[in-house]
Design an enzyme around this catalytic site. Structure first.
Site, mmCIF file in Angstrom:
data_model
loop_
_atom_site.group_PDB
_atom_site.id
_atom_site.type_symbol
_atom_site.label_atom_id
_atom_site.label_comp_id
_atom_site.label_asym_id
_atom_site.label_seq_id
_atom_site.Cartn_x
_atom_site.Cartn_y
_atom_site.Cartn_z
ATOM 1 N N ASN A 1 34.838 51.255 87.274
ATOM 2 C CA ASN A 1 33.944 50.740 86.254
ATOM 3 C C ASN A 1 32.515 50.712 86.783
ATOM 4 O OD1 ASN A 1 34.959 48.482 87.878
ATOM 5 N ND2 ASN A 1 34.036 47.079 86.398
ATOM 6 N N GLU B 1 38.962 53.929 83.645
ATOM 7 C CA GLU B 1 39.796 54.967 83.053
ATOM 8 C C GLU B 1 38.942 56.088 82.464
ATOM 9 O OE1 GLU B 1 41.848 50.943 82.266
ATOM 10 O OE2 GLU B 1 39.812 51.717 82.429
ATOM 11 N N CYS C 1 41.720 48.589 78.387
ATOM 12 C CA CYS C 1 41.198 47.990 77.159
ATOM 13 C C CYS C 1 41.599 48.867 75.972
ATOM 14 C CB CYS C 1 39.681 47.835 77.245
ATOM 15 S SG CYS C 1 38.762 49.397 77.148
ATOM 16 N N CYS D 1 40.057 52.343 76.030
ATOM 17 C CA CYS D 1 40.631 53.223 77.047
ATOM 18 C C CYS D 1 42.055 53.638 76.698
ATOM 19 C CB CYS D 1 40.559 52.583 78.423
ATOM 20 S SG CYS D 1 38.877 52.664 79.087
ATOM 21 N N ASN E 1 26.307 47.849 83.387
ATOM 22 C CA ASN E 1 24.905 48.046 83.092
ATOM 23 C C ASN E 1 24.376 46.729 82.552
ATOM 24 O OD1 ASN E 1 22.564 48.873 81.245
ATOM 25 N ND2 ASN E 1 23.044 50.786 82.298
ATOM 26 N N ALA E 2 23.120 46.432 82.820
ATOM 27 C CA ALA E 2 22.534 45.191 82.327
ATOM 28 C C ALA E 2 22.636 45.103 80.801
ATOM 29 C CB ALA E 2 21.078 45.071 82.771
ATOM 30 N N ALA E 3 22.593 46.241 80.127
ATOM 31 C CA ALA E 3 22.849 46.295 78.687
ATOM 32 C C ALA E 3 24.353 46.524 78.552
ATOM 33 C CB ALA E 3 22.051 47.412 78.040
ATOM 34 N N TYR E 4 25.138 45.444 78.508
ATOM 35 C CA TYR E 4 26.598 45.499 78.607
ATOM 36 C C TYR E 4 27.297 46.619 77.839
ATOM 37 C CZ TYR E 4 28.396 41.778 81.611
ATOM 38 O OH TYR E 4 28.793 41.031 82.672
#
Length: 134
Positions: free
Chosen positions: A43, A56, A87, A90, A46-49
């Site tokens: 994984n 995956e 998730c 994925c 990023n700060a922007a989720y």
């Protein structure tokens, strides 16, 4: 070393490289193609989720970039007391390249915790055959 052991070790190794400064929840994934090649991903937050990438998805991208197009089996490695299954997004990504009976192994640091078929995790899925067989 068995094929499953090799997948487990690849998932463990890539999990350590995950970029998860916000959640501190590192995930690694390793998949095998029918011809035995192994591809892994981790994984990347990023700060922007919403812009982050799941492990995956990274493994699948590596497979596609190398010319692969089918997942024979996959290991997803996470930590904590709960199973770290793919998730929803994925699960659908895996479905694009895997059959409903493809085995998804869920692992923790000490080994495989549980194994599922894709059908168990994504029952009655929508996949490429829904569009190709029209």
């Amino acid at each position: 070393m068995s094929d499953l052991d090799a997948l487990f070790e690849a998932a463990r190794a890539i999990q350590a490289r995950a970029y998860a400064p916000y959640s501190r929840f590192k995930v690694g994934a390793a998949l095998a193609t029918p011809d035995g090649r192994i591809f892994s991903g981790c994984n990347v937050e990023n700060a922007a989720y919403p812009v982050g990438t799941c492990a995956e998805a990274g493994a699948i991208s590596a497979m596609i970039a190398a010319g692969g197009d089918r997942i024979a089996t996959i290991v997803v490695m996470g930590e904590g007391a709960h199973l770290v299954t793919p998730c929803g997004g994925c699960r659908q990504r895996i479905r694009e390249f895997a059959a409903p009976d493809t085995i998804i192994h869920v692992a923790g640091p000490d080994g495989i915790r549980r194994s599922f078929t894709l059908e168990e995790l994504l029952p009655h899925s929508f996949g490429p055959d829904n569009l190709i067989d029209r």
